[in-house]
Motif scaffolding. Structure first.
Motif, short mmCIF file in Angstrom:
data_model
loop_
_atom_site.label_atom_id
_atom_site.label_comp_id
_atom_site.label_asym_id
_atom_site.label_seq_id
_atom_site.Cartn_x
_atom_site.Cartn_y
_atom_site.Cartn_z
N TYR A 1 -4.88 89.13 37.69
CA TYR A 1 -5.86 89.82 37.88
C TYR A 1 -6.37 89.09 38.68
CZ TYR A 1 -9.46 93.46 37.87
OH TYR A 1 -10.11 94.65 37.77
N THR A 2 -7.04 88.12 37.71
CA THR A 2 -8.37 87.24 38.90
C THR A 2 -7.62 87.35 40.81
OG1 THR A 2 -8.15 85.75 37.15
CG2 THR A 2 -8.88 84.74 39.35
N ASP A 3 -6.21 86.70 40.90
CA ASP A 3 -5.92 86.69 42.48
C ASP A 3 -5.31 87.63 42.72
OD1 ASP A 3 -6.30 83.64 42.81
OD2 ASP A 3 -5.47 84.13 40.99
N TYR A 4 -4.86 89.09 42.28
CA TYR A 4 -4.16 89.51 43.31
C TYR A 4 -4.62 91.16 42.39
CZ TYR A 4 -1.39 86.39 44.63
OH TYR A 4 -0.61 85.90 45.20
N HIS A 5 -5.75 91.19 41.32
CA HIS A 5 -6.31 93.12 40.61
C HIS A 5 -5.27 93.64 40.22
CE1 HIS A 5 -10.05 91.29 42.39
NE2 HIS A 5 -9.41 90.74 43.76
N ARG A 6 -4.39 92.92 39.37
CA ARG A 6 -3.32 93.77 38.88
C ARG A 6 -3.22 93.32 37.74
NH1 ARG A 6 1.82 92.01 40.36
NH2 ARG A 6 2.01 90.34 42.13
N GLY A 7 -2.06 93.79 37.30
CA GLY A 7 -1.49 93.35 35.88
C GLY A 7 0.38 92.59 36.20
N HIS A 8 0.89 91.72 34.78
CA HIS A 8 2.63 91.71 35.13
C HIS A 8 3.03 93.00 34.40
CE1 HIS A 8 1.84 88.01 35.02
NE2 HIS A 8 2.04 87.00 35.59
N GLY A 9 2.44 93.54 33.64
CA GLY A 9 3.35 95.53 33.45
C GLY A 9 4.19 94.93 32.27
N TYR A 10 4.63 95.36 31.64
CA TYR A 10 5.36 95.84 30.53
C TYR A 10 6.33 93.85 30.38
CZ TYR A 10 3.66 100.12 29.39
OH TYR A 10 2.95 101.14 28.82
N LEU A 11 6.27 94.11 29.16
CA LEU A 11 7.50 92.43 29.42
C LEU A 11 7.15 92.30 28.18
CD1 LEU A 11 4.67 89.68 31.35
CD2 LEU A 11 7.11 90.79 32.25
N ASN A 12 8.19 92.13 27.19
CA ASN A 12 9.28 90.88 25.80
C ASN A 12 8.39 89.84 25.95
OD1 ASN A 12 11.01 89.75 27.30
ND2 ASN A 12 12.42 91.10 26.56
N VAL A 13 8.80 89.54 25.13
CA VAL A 13 9.08 88.20 24.26
C VAL A 13 9.24 86.65 25.59
CG1 VAL A 13 10.17 87.51 23.19
CG2 VAL A 13 8.03 86.38 22.82
N SER A 14 10.24 87.16 26.19
CA SER A 14 11.02 85.84 26.74
C SER A 14 10.52 86.48 27.86
CB SER A 14 11.83 86.43 27.01
OG SER A 14 12.81 85.83 25.74
N GLY A 15 10.36 87.32 28.69
CA GLY A 15 9.41 87.39 29.89
C GLY A 15 7.31 87.13 29.45
N ALA A 16 7.40 87.34 28.99
CA ALA A 16 5.70 87.31 28.81
C ALA A 16 5.54 84.81 28.76
CB ALA A 16 5.24 87.33 27.29
N ILE A 17 7.06 84.73 28.37
CA ILE A 17 7.04 82.93 28.63
C ILE A 17 6.81 82.34 29.86
CG2 ILE A 17 7.90 81.28 27.32
CD1 ILE A 17 7.14 81.91 25.47
N GLU A 18 8.06 83.15 30.49
CA GLU A 18 8.41 83.13 32.01
C GLU A 18 7.01 83.23 32.90
OE1 GLU A 18 11.59 85.04 35.83
OE2 GLU A 18 11.35 85.47 33.69
N LYS A 19 6.38 84.61 32.77
CA LYS A 19 5.67 84.81 33.51
C LYS A 19 4.20 84.28 32.85
CE LYS A 19 7.97 87.81 36.14
NZ LYS A 19 8.31 87.58 36.72
N SER A 20 3.89 83.71 32.03
CA SER A 20 2.43 82.94 31.86
C SER A 20 2.16 83.72 31.52
CB SER A 20 2.39 82.00 32.83
OG SER A 20 1.56 80.88 31.68
N CYS A 21 2.23 84.88 30.71
CA CYS A 21 0.83 86.21 30.57
C CYS A 21 -0.08 86.22 30.10
CB CYS A 21 1.93 87.70 30.99
SG CYS A 21 1.33 88.89 30.54
N ASN A 22 -0.75 85.78 30.54
CA ASN A 22 -2.37 85.62 28.95
C ASN A 22 -2.41 86.75 28.26
OD1 ASN A 22 -2.94 83.52 30.06
ND2 ASN A 22 -4.70 83.66 31.55
N TYR A 23 -2.13 88.02 28.47
CA TYR A 23 -2.53 89.62 28.16
C TYR A 23 -1.57 89.60 27.03
CZ TYR A 23 -3.97 94.46 28.21
OH TYR A 23 -4.26 95.87 27.66
N PHE A 24 -0.55 89.40 27.23
CA PHE A 24 0.55 89.27 26.48
C PHE A 24 0.47 88.67 24.63
CE2 PHE A 24 4.32 88.46 23.57
CZ PHE A 24 5.00 89.65 24.44
N PHE A 25 -0.17 87.54 25.45
CA PHE A 25 -0.60 86.88 23.97
C PHE A 25 -2.08 86.93 23.18
CE2 PHE A 25 2.40 84.01 26.02
CZ PHE A 25 3.69 84.21 25.58
#
Length: 704
Positions: free
Chosen positions: A440-464
């Motif tokens: 969001y800091t750079d693109y003003h958007r989120g990753h959307g819906y992610l499961n736990v594997s996807g959250a690890i791959e994308k390093s999604c802060n929001y999920f955690f």
């Protein structure tokens, strides 16, 4: 009955008379012998007594070697010759001439010798100043206003030196002054010169009558055969300090060397060996007449490490090159990167196969005492080259911690393998703290819906953020502790840091006037807040992820081989280490991690390196070995960002875990190059030149 008593009395008298006669005979023999010693042969025995001194000398034990796992020597002991001098019964003129003869041989073979006399010539000048000079004059009974030249001649007269050549005079003064400062006797020597060549030894031996009181000692000297390689692991040994000597007089001599840091320090008791003794006969003029070994020296034990010297060299070179590349803008932006660390670990045994800290140092600088110049070089370097950053420093782990949060969330039941969380970019649950996902800091958007594997791959802060908020900090702490984070690994090296694990308890200790709040939990979940771990702790954590969640006993010592060919038991080594380093047994709860949960998390780590959307794909896209990994960029004080990469391989049947961290390295993606180069060496591959394709995907996504 009366007759019997008379007979008994007669027998007693008879025995008394016989005993008296024997005593008289022995007395006469002793008197005759004493007369022979003192009168008849007295002159001969006095002459022998005056021409012979018997003295005991120490035979120094060779210090044990330090070897890599293949038996390659990393530290050995080479034999050096040392020249020392004892007090002998010669007149002053003969002593001065003997000293001059000795110095001439040393200078012939370019041997240095101790020179602490504080007056130099051409012109005459003092080499000390101010209060030191005033004190020196007072200690030597010299007038306060005496010139250097006048003081020189005072010493010439004091030592009754008849020579007219002033250069020769000063050489004699130097040794006489050394003797006066250190003291010596017929049984205690003063060291004149160290590491003298065999040619000089031969000349001293052949002309021993010209050198009163000298003795050649064979002394083992420490040799670091691979230069700076593994310097932070090996440590160094140097002359025992006065403080150390005070508590070790029963075992050590004042000139002994002793381990100061690293393996040299921790295994000092095994490495040092046991000294022997040598008997030396000397004539009254100081020449040696005979010598023999009274007690053999026993060499120290060899310490065999778990590291592989070749892999260690690759790790050190790759780390150094990577830091220099980051610091010079090799990845597109210049970062003030000056230091870092890397650890390579066997995921099943916990054996450390390589451990590097940059910058390193030269152990040989400390052998025989470090120079002021070299000490200042190490002391003043802000990158702290003497510190082992792999285990003595701790750092915020950033996103490399997210696998712990994932395991804790799954095991506590607040998420499952099918759970998806919608990353909208900003976590708005709490009014007073609304952190953002990095995207969001750079693109003003989120990753959307992610499961736990996807959250690890994308390093999604929001999920955690959401996962940790659901389960609470206590569940997160429970699993972090199980993976050994925030506690020492128990490696056989000194000064290991325990780091810090973010928790209510830690927060209360560090921030006594602030209450723990939801925001602290959110920050902890992404490896920030008070979380600080060493690269070595992180390597243990990644090893446990890769091996199915089983605990590992971290070690860098494979075995100890004794001089008699036997090996020290592992139990004895462990007991010794625990006592010396004050280590405690691991009392954390033994958790059985659900293997399907681990598999999902490891799949996410594989996507980091193998899927085009992975944060380290650009480093491993053409790599022949499948790798599980995770990048991390952790905020640090003074606006620095520490760069992490953690990984393991092969993905299908993991053997090694590798952790690399660069202080202010900018982005974890950069440090993945180090891991790739080490894996290429470990798996027998040629180091590959991976093309950097920064245009195929958004720049910021590559760098996370």
């Amino acid at each position: 009955m009366g007759k019997k008593r008379v007979t008994k009395k007669a027998n007693v008298n008879l025995r008394f008379n016989v005993l008296t006669i024997l005593v008289y005979i022995v007395g006469i023999i002793l008197i005759v012998k004493l007369f022979s010693l003192q009168i008849v042969n007295g002159a001969e025995y006095r002459e022998q007594s005056n021409t012979r001194l018997t003295r005991e000398s120490t035979l120094e034990a060779s210090r044990g070697a330090i070897l890599d796992k293949t038996g390659t020597p990393l530290v050995t002991s080479k034999m050096e010759f040392l020249l020392e001098m004892y007090k002998s019964k010669v007149d002053t003129e003969s002593l001065n001439q003997s000293i001059l003869n000795m110095i001439q041989v040393l200078e012939k073979y370019e041997c240095s010798y101790a020179d602490t006399f504080p007056i130099k010539m051409d012109p005459f000048e003092y080499t000390i100043e101010n209060e030191t000079l005033i004190k020196w004059k007072k200690n030597n009974n010299l007038e306060e206003d005496i010139t250097a030249e006048q003081a020189f001649y005072k010493f010439k007269d004091k030592y009754k030196i008849q020579n007219t050549d002033l250069q020769e005079v000063r050489k004699i003064i130097v040794i006489r002054y050394l003797i006066a400062q250190n003291g010596y006797s017929s049984t205690r020597a003063v060291t004149i010169s160290e590491n003298i060549p065999r040619e000089a030894v031969a000349e001293f031996s052949e002309g021993s009558e010209k050198f009163a009181g000298i003795n050649i000692v064979v002394k083992p000297a420490r040799e670091y055969t691979s230069g700076n390689l593994a310097s932070h692991i090996l440590g160094y040994a140097s002359k025992i300090s006065q403080e150390e000597y005070k508590t070790r007089k029963a075992v050590y001599d004042q000139n002994d060397i002793i381990g100061k840091t690293g393996i040299e320090y921790v295994f000092e008791e095994y490495l040092r060996g046991k000294n022997g003794t040598k008997q030396i006969d000397m004539a009254v003029d100081g020449t040696t007449t005979a010598e023999y070994v009274a007690k053999e020296a026993v060499a120290g034990s060899d310490v065999v490490l778990t590291i592989d010297a070749n892999l260690q060299r690759i790790a050190e070179n790759a780390l150094a090159s990577n830091i220099q590349k980051i610091a010079t803008g090799g990845f597109g932006k210049v970062y003030d990167a000056k230091a870092g660390a890397v650890v390579v670990m066997n995921v099943n045994s916990g054996e450390v196969l390589a451990m590097a800290s940059y910058p390193d140092y030269t152990p040989a600088d400390f052998v025989g005492g470090i120079s002021n110049e070299n000490w200042a070089k190490y002391r003043d370097n802000e990158a702290k080259p003497l510190m082992n950053k792999a285990m003595q420093n701790s750092y915020s782990p950033g996103s490399t911690f997210k696998m712990v949060t994932a395991i804790a969330g799954l095991e506590s039941g607040v998420i499952n393998l099918n759970t998806t969380i919608n990353d909208t970019g900003v976590y708005t649950k709490y009014r007073d703290y609304q952190p953002r996902c990095w995207i969001y800091t750079d693109y003003h958007r989120g990753h959307g819906y992610l499961n736990v594997s996807g959250a690890i791959e994308k390093s999604c802060n929001y999920f955690f953020y959401e996962t940790s908020d659901r389960m609470g900090i206590d569940n997160l702490v429970k699993f972090a502790r199980y993976f050994g984070l925030g506690s020492k690994t128990g490696i056989e090296l000194q000064s290991e840091t325990a780091g810090a694990l973010a928790s209510k308890e830690t927060w209360a200790n560090l921030h006594p006037n602030e209450a723990w709040g939801p925001g602290n939990t959110l920050q902890s979940a992404i490896g920030q807040s008070d979380n600080e771990f060493s690269p070595l702790q992180m390597a243990r954590y990644i090893s446990m992820l890769a091996n199915g969640g089983k605990k590992v006993d971290v070690s860098i010592v494979k075995t100890i081989r004794n001089a008699d060919g036997s090996e020290t038991s592992r139990e004895e080594i462990n007991q010794f280490i625990n006592k010396k380093l004050g280590l405690e047994q691991d009392t954390t709860e033994d958790l059985q991690i659900n293997q399907s949960y681990l598999s999902a998390i490891l799949e996410g780590m594989k996507s980091v390196t193998s899927d085009s959307g992975g944060t380290a794909y650009v480093r491993f896209k053409d790599f022949d070995i499948s790798v599980g990994g995770k990048t991390g960029s952790a905020e640090a004080p003074n606006n620095k960002v520490h760069a992490w990469f953690v990984g393991f391989a092969p993905f299908e049947n993991p053997e090694i875990a590798i952790v690399v961290m660069v202080e202010n390295g900018g982005h974890g993606n950069y440090t993945a190059e180090v891991v790739r180069d080490i894996m290429a060496e470990y798996f027998g591959m040629n180091t590959q030149n991976i093309e950097e394709d920064m245009t195929a995907r958004p720049y910021i996504e590559i760098l996370q």
